[in-house]
Enzyme design. Structure first.
Site, mmCIF file in Angstrom:
data_model
loop_
_atom_site.group_PDB
_atom_site.id
_atom_site.type_symbol
_atom_site.label_atom_id
_atom_site.label_comp_id
_atom_site.label_asym_id
_atom_site.label_seq_id
_atom_site.Cartn_x
_atom_site.Cartn_y
_atom_site.Cartn_z
ATOM 1 N N GLY A 198 27.773 62.601 -73.669
ATOM 2 C CA GLY A 198 28.918 62.023 -73.090
ATOM 3 C C GLY A 198 30.129 62.542 -73.158
ATOM 4 O O GLY A 198 31.226 62.078 -72.734
ATOM 5 N N LYS B 214 11.545 61.000 -74.357
ATOM 6 C CA LYS B 214 12.704 61.955 -74.881
ATOM 7 C C LYS B 214 13.131 61.418 -76.236
ATOM 8 O O LYS B 214 13.501 60.152 -76.002
ATOM 9 C CB LYS B 214 13.580 61.955 -73.751
ATOM 10 C CG LYS B 214 14.793 62.820 -74.300
ATOM 11 C CD LYS B 214 16.011 62.790 -73.359
ATOM 12 C CE LYS B 214 17.234 62.273 -74.296
ATOM 13 N NZ LYS B 214 18.356 62.193 -73.612
ATOM 14 N N ALA C 64 22.547 67.040 -72.679
ATOM 15 C CA ALA C 64 23.732 66.284 -73.143
ATOM 16 C C ALA C 64 25.182 67.373 -73.186
ATOM 17 O O ALA C 64 24.764 68.528 -73.461
ATOM 18 C CB ALA C 64 23.622 65.876 -74.302
ATOM 19 N N GLY C 65 26.260 66.928 -72.716
ATOM 20 C CA GLY C 65 27.471 67.496 -72.879
ATOM 21 C C GLY C 65 28.008 68.339 -71.630
ATOM 22 O O GLY C 65 29.015 68.576 -71.768
#
Lengths: 65, 267
Positions: free
Chosen positions: B170, B109, B196-197
């Site tokens: 985050g 990743k 993410a998020g």
């Protein structure tokens, strides 16, 4: 001899990278070794000898996203 | 609680990335858990097969306790190493090579971060790193922003999957730009995994409803009051969102339309 392991100055007995891992009580199967910015594969750990001033990085997997 | 997966209950294909096939469309991280036991149970509750890990220096004093591999069985889960924390292409390439040397797979990743406050990706560095790693045989899953052109360039560079963000890492702000994520999904041929998020289950559900192939999250589970319960919720939400996408939602309309018959009313 004096080397830098994971950014820290260390005084070790020296020898091959495999012997350095043994001296540090690290399982060679559980770490990846970079010697002077070059990755040393596990089978070759016993073939690479450490010299004074060498930079060694020992890494493994930790929690991350 | 036993639950059928989306693949069992609805007509869906498994997720294939870089030649590997996965049943679960939810991928989870291993960072920021209060303890390793909670992490293990949360991963189990999430049903995830792909689990991300980071590459860091061994703690020379307490190495045996600090590796995440003491708690995860690489035979049961698919370890996806990240290059989190890297701010240049050169660093990310270095970390990717170290990760592959651990000997599990050649997936990475890829993260190249461009800004400390927002942790938004450096897309130029990302492309540069991808162009080095792909020819080396890496299956690159590129963490990027929700910009279509960058996503197209990453696909052209040979990335195995493109991972646009829902919102900053985050942040828990949820899917801020569904239009862009949908556009990326529509235009790309490689899998699109939103990374993410997401903050809670509804975010995961809405994200999957956009038609993306999967979703990756860490903090939303690890920082929940009860991470194991949230992992379970995320599993359900991912399946629900995917199922809703496959079902095809009704048309939106600006005026009401009765569900009950207008005929047959009393005088």
């Amino acid at each position: 001899m004096d080397v830098v392991i994971n950014g820290e100055h260390k005084h070790i007995r020296g020898g091959t990278l495999l012997e350095v891992l043994e001296e540090l009580e690290l399982d060679p199967r559980a770490v990846v070794v970079e010697h002077n910015r070059k990755i040393v594969r596990r089978p070759a750990l016993s073939e690479v000898t450490v010299a004074t001033g060498d930079a060694i990085e020992l890494v493994h997997f930790v929690g991350g996203g | 609680m036993p639950l059928t997966t989306a693949v069992e209950t609805i007509r869906d294909e498994p997720l294939t990335i870089g030649g590997r096939t996965f049943q679960s469309r939810l991928m989870v991280g291993t960072g920021k858990y209060p303890d390793m036991d909670t992490m293990v149970h949360a991963i189990e509750a999430s049903g995830a097969e792909v689990v991300t890990v980071a590459v860091r220096r061994v703690n020379l004093d307490r190495s045996k306790e600090s590796s995440v591999l003491h708690f995860l069985d690489p035979k049961k889960i698919f370890l996806l190493a990240n290059t989190a924390g890297c701010y240049t292409a050169a660093d990310a390439i270095r970390y990717a090579r170290l990760a592959r040397e651990a000997g599990f797979n050649d997936f990475v990743k890829l993260e190249v971060i461009g800004d400390e406050e927002t942790l938004l990706p450096d897309v130029a560095g990302l492309l540069e790193a991808a162009k080095v790693l792909v020819p080396e045989g890496f299956k690159v899953l590129a963490y990027t922003n929700e910009d279509l052109v960058t996503a197209l360039r990453l696909e052209d560079a040979g990335c195995a999957a493109v991972m646009p963000l829902a919102s900053p890492i985050g942040s828990g702000l949820g899917l801020l730009n569904p239009f862009s994520v949908r556009t990326i999904k529509r235009r790309l041929h490689v899998p699109v995994i939103v990374d993410a998020g997401v903050g809670t289950a509804s975010d995961a559900c809405v994200t999957m409803e956009q038609g993306v192939d999967g979703i990756l999250m860490n903090t939303a589970i690890a920082a929940a009051q009860d991470p194991v319960a949230m992992a379970h919720a995320m599993r359900l939400a991912t399946i629900a969102g995917r199922a809703a996408f496959l079902a095809g939602r009704m048309q939106r309309r600006e005026v009401a339309m009765p569900s009950s018959p207008t005929k047959g009313m009393l005088d």
